[in-house]
Design an enzyme around this catalytic site. Structure first.
Site, PDB file in Angstrom:
ATOM      1  N   PRO A 211       0.819  -1.061  -0.450  1.00  0.00           N
ATOM      2  CA  PRO A 211       0.117   0.253  -0.161  1.00  0.00           C
ATOM      3  C   PRO A 211       0.321   0.580   0.029  1.00  0.00           C
ATOM      4  O   PRO A 211       1.343   1.471   0.969  1.00  0.00           O
ATOM      5  CB  PRO A 211      -0.645   0.304   1.465  1.00  0.00           C
ATOM      6  CG  PRO A 211       0.141  -0.956   2.484  1.00  0.00           C
ATOM      7  CD  PRO A 211       1.008  -2.204   1.327  1.00  0.00           C
ATOM      8  N   ASP A 378       6.126   2.878   1.881  1.00  0.00           N
ATOM      9  CA  ASP A 378       4.810   1.630   2.399  1.00  0.00           C
ATOM     10  C   ASP A 378       4.325   2.046   3.471  1.00  0.00           C
ATOM     11  O   ASP A 378       5.358   2.534   4.337  1.00  0.00           O
ATOM     12  CB  ASP A 378       6.194   0.199   2.847  1.00  0.00           C
ATOM     13  CG  ASP A 378       5.360  -0.894   2.707  1.00  0.00           C
ATOM     14  OD1 ASP A 378       3.953  -0.811   3.456  1.00  0.00           O
ATOM     15  OD2 ASP A 378       5.496  -2.443   2.384  1.00  0.00           O
ATOM     16  N   HIS A 379       3.338   2.100   3.366  1.00  0.00           N
ATOM     17  CA  HIS A 379       2.066   3.170   4.184  1.00  0.00           C
ATOM     18  C   HIS A 379       2.901   2.472   5.164  1.00  0.00           C
ATOM     19  O   HIS A 379       2.159   3.138   6.477  1.00  0.00           O
ATOM     20  CB  HIS A 379       1.327   3.341   3.348  1.00  0.00           C
ATOM     21  CG  HIS A 379       0.646   4.736   4.270  1.00  0.00           C
ATOM     22  ND1 HIS A 379       1.081   4.952   5.650  1.00  0.00           N
ATOM     23  CD2 HIS A 379      -0.082   5.702   3.256  1.00  0.00           C
ATOM     24  CE1 HIS A 379       0.391   6.721   5.096  1.00  0.00           C
ATOM     25  NE2 HIS A 379      -0.321   6.604   4.825  1.00  0.00           N
ATOM     26  N   ARG A 380       2.515   0.675   5.640  1.00  0.00           N
ATOM     27  CA  ARG A 380       2.420  -0.191   6.308  1.00  0.00           C
ATOM     28  C   ARG A 380       3.638   0.280   7.474  1.00  0.00           C
ATOM     29  O   ARG A 380       3.044   0.429   8.615  1.00  0.00           O
ATOM     30  CB  ARG A 380       2.691  -1.628   5.895  1.00  0.00           C
ATOM     31  CG  ARG A 380       1.673  -2.198   4.967  1.00  0.00           C
ATOM     32  CD  ARG A 380       1.734  -3.375   4.771  1.00  0.00           C
ATOM     33  NE  ARG A 380       3.067  -3.148   3.473  1.00  0.00           N
ATOM     34  CZ  ARG A 380       3.234  -4.494   3.406  1.00  0.00           C
ATOM     35  NH1 ARG A 380       2.602  -5.842   3.061  1.00  0.00           N
ATOM     36  NH2 ARG A 380       4.035  -3.929   2.328  1.00  0.00           N
ATOM     37  N   CYS A 382       5.544   3.263   8.150  1.00  0.00           N
ATOM     38  CA  CYS A 382       5.472   4.250   8.996  1.00  0.00           C
ATOM     39  C   CYS A 382       4.040   4.995   8.092  1.00  0.00           C
ATOM     40  O   CYS A 382       3.268   5.222   7.317  1.00  0.00           O
ATOM     41  CB  CYS A 382       6.587   4.771   8.207  1.00  0.00           C
ATOM     42  SG  CYS A 382       6.864   5.919   6.363  1.00  0.00           S
TER      43      CYS A 382
END
Length: 408
Positions: A211, A378-380, A382
């Protein structure tokens, strides 16, 4: 008596399961010796030369240039003349023959400084060579890859004209059928193979699993260009230096996500990948331990790997293990981009072209060297605060390289 020794495509490492044949170095009837390079193949990582662990006369080549071979499938049959007593000894000892380094690739296990007697024994299939059939058989497929290719593209094997020996359907026969345009449809079908397919698979996996989000900023790079003249290195080397410093401040971005264990793995060392456009397509060499190198050492390593990439001689170890990627797409004359993360990394910094633009300096309009930085993360691992902080730090270093020096 002549016995046939069968050599199969060896384990390629790095999870690779197949390779495309680029070309043979030998022909049927040639005499080969132990560890002689007989074929060049291309994996999803690099072009590799493969040595044969036998000596004798080449009896058969099982794959032609352009075909794809899976690990464990036959590559070459080598015949050796032996006496009946030798054959019996072979059979009583489990059909093993000391034949050099075994099924390994050059650079992966073969060491010239080891005594020949201590080299790994290669298991061979020792069989009497069968007589050639007098009558051609009905069309058939030996390779499971060829059968799967036909099935996936709706090709009926029975309708194809085989081009291989003994009426064997080859990969090129299926690809030729696939390439035939459908009625009333104008266009060309180009199979995804070799490096192009590896790139497609990797980018598709990144898009489906990560994501990602992208943020960007315009920066005044006049200071960076001045520093480049003083230090005597390229823009890419300076950006690499700045990028590594940013990751030291924001280590969340030098990480990967273990989806099976639902863990974020924060990596200790920075292995910096950088994109290079080559004749084989886009490749990403990796500078290992970039956080331990000086700016001049970084510049030298970037130059070395770029030359190998453009010559097509990068090894598998040169393109694996990256933890973060730097992409200077400004060389293509574009200002911005939303880059795709190099899976399984967590971030990619992109640099656009550096060009003259109007810029406000101390309340006055001036012409400055301006570029756009874009950062995909990668929004997972941070949220926007960390990503924005990293990008802002990089931008500040580009605008004023002394910012970097103050932090060292």
């Amino acid at each position: 008596m002549t016995v046939e020794q069968l050599f199969r495509l060896p384990d390629l490492g790095e999870g690779l399961t197949e390779a495309e044949v680029l070309g043979w170095k030998v022909a049927v009837g040639d005499t080969v010796h132990v560890d002689q390079v007989v074929i060049e193949v291309e994996t999803a990582k690099a072009a590799v030369e493969v040595p044969v662990p036998f000596e004798g006369t080449v009896l058969k080549l099982f794959a032609e240039a352009g075909s794809v071979v899976s690990v464990g499938e036959p590559l070459i049959a080598v015949g050796a003349a032996v006496s009946g007593e030798s054959v019996g000894a072979e059979q009583s000892s489990g059909s093993e023959q000391a034949a050099g380094s075994g099924n390994v690739l050059i650079g992966y296990g073969t060491k010239d400084d080891q005594p020949r007697t201590r080299r790994r024994r290669a298991k061979v299939a020792t069989v009497a060579r069968p007589a050639e059939p007098a009558v051609a058989q009905a069309p058939k497929v030996i390779s499971p890859l060829v059968r799967k290719l036909a099935r996936d593209n709706g090709i009926d094997i029975a309708t194809l004209t085989p081009s291989g020996p003994d009426s064997i359907i080859l990969r090129k026969d299926v690809e030729a059928a696939i390439a035939k345009p459908a009625p009333a449809v104008d266009g060309e079908r180009i199979p995804l193979r070799g490096m192009r397919r590896a790139i497609a698979d990797k980018l598709s996996r990144s898009r489906s699993e990560i994501p990602d989000a992208t943020t960007w900023v315009d920066v005044d790079a006049t200071g960076l260009m001045d520093a480049r003249k003083v230090i005597g290195v390229g823009v890419l080397a300076l950006m690499a230096r700045i990028c590594v410093a940013g990751l030291a401040r924001y280590p969340e971005l030098n990480s990967t996500v273990d989806t099976e264990r639902q863990e974020i793995v924060r990596l200790r060392s920075v292995n910096l990948g950088f994109a290079v456009q080559s004749d084989r397509g886009l490749v990403v060499p990796v500078v290992r331990g970039a956080d331990r190198l000086t700016t001049l050492e970084l510049a030298a390593e970037l130059t070395r790997l770029t030359e190998l990439a453009r010559a097509g001689t990068l090894g598998v170890e040169d393109m694996t293990g990256g933890t973060f990627t730097l992409n200077n797409y400004g060389v293509f004359g574009v200002d911005g981009s939303t880059p795709i993360i190099n899976h399984p990394e967590a971030g990619l910094l992109g640099v656009g072209r550096i060009t003259d633009k109007p810029w406000a300096v101390d309340g006055q309009l001036a012409v400055r060297k301006v570029t756009q930085l874009s950062f995909t993360f990668d929004h997972r691992v941070c949220d926007g605060g960390v990503a924005g902080g990293f990008l802002r730090y990089v931008a500040d270093c580009v605008e004023n390289p002394l910012t970097l020096l103050r932090g060292l």
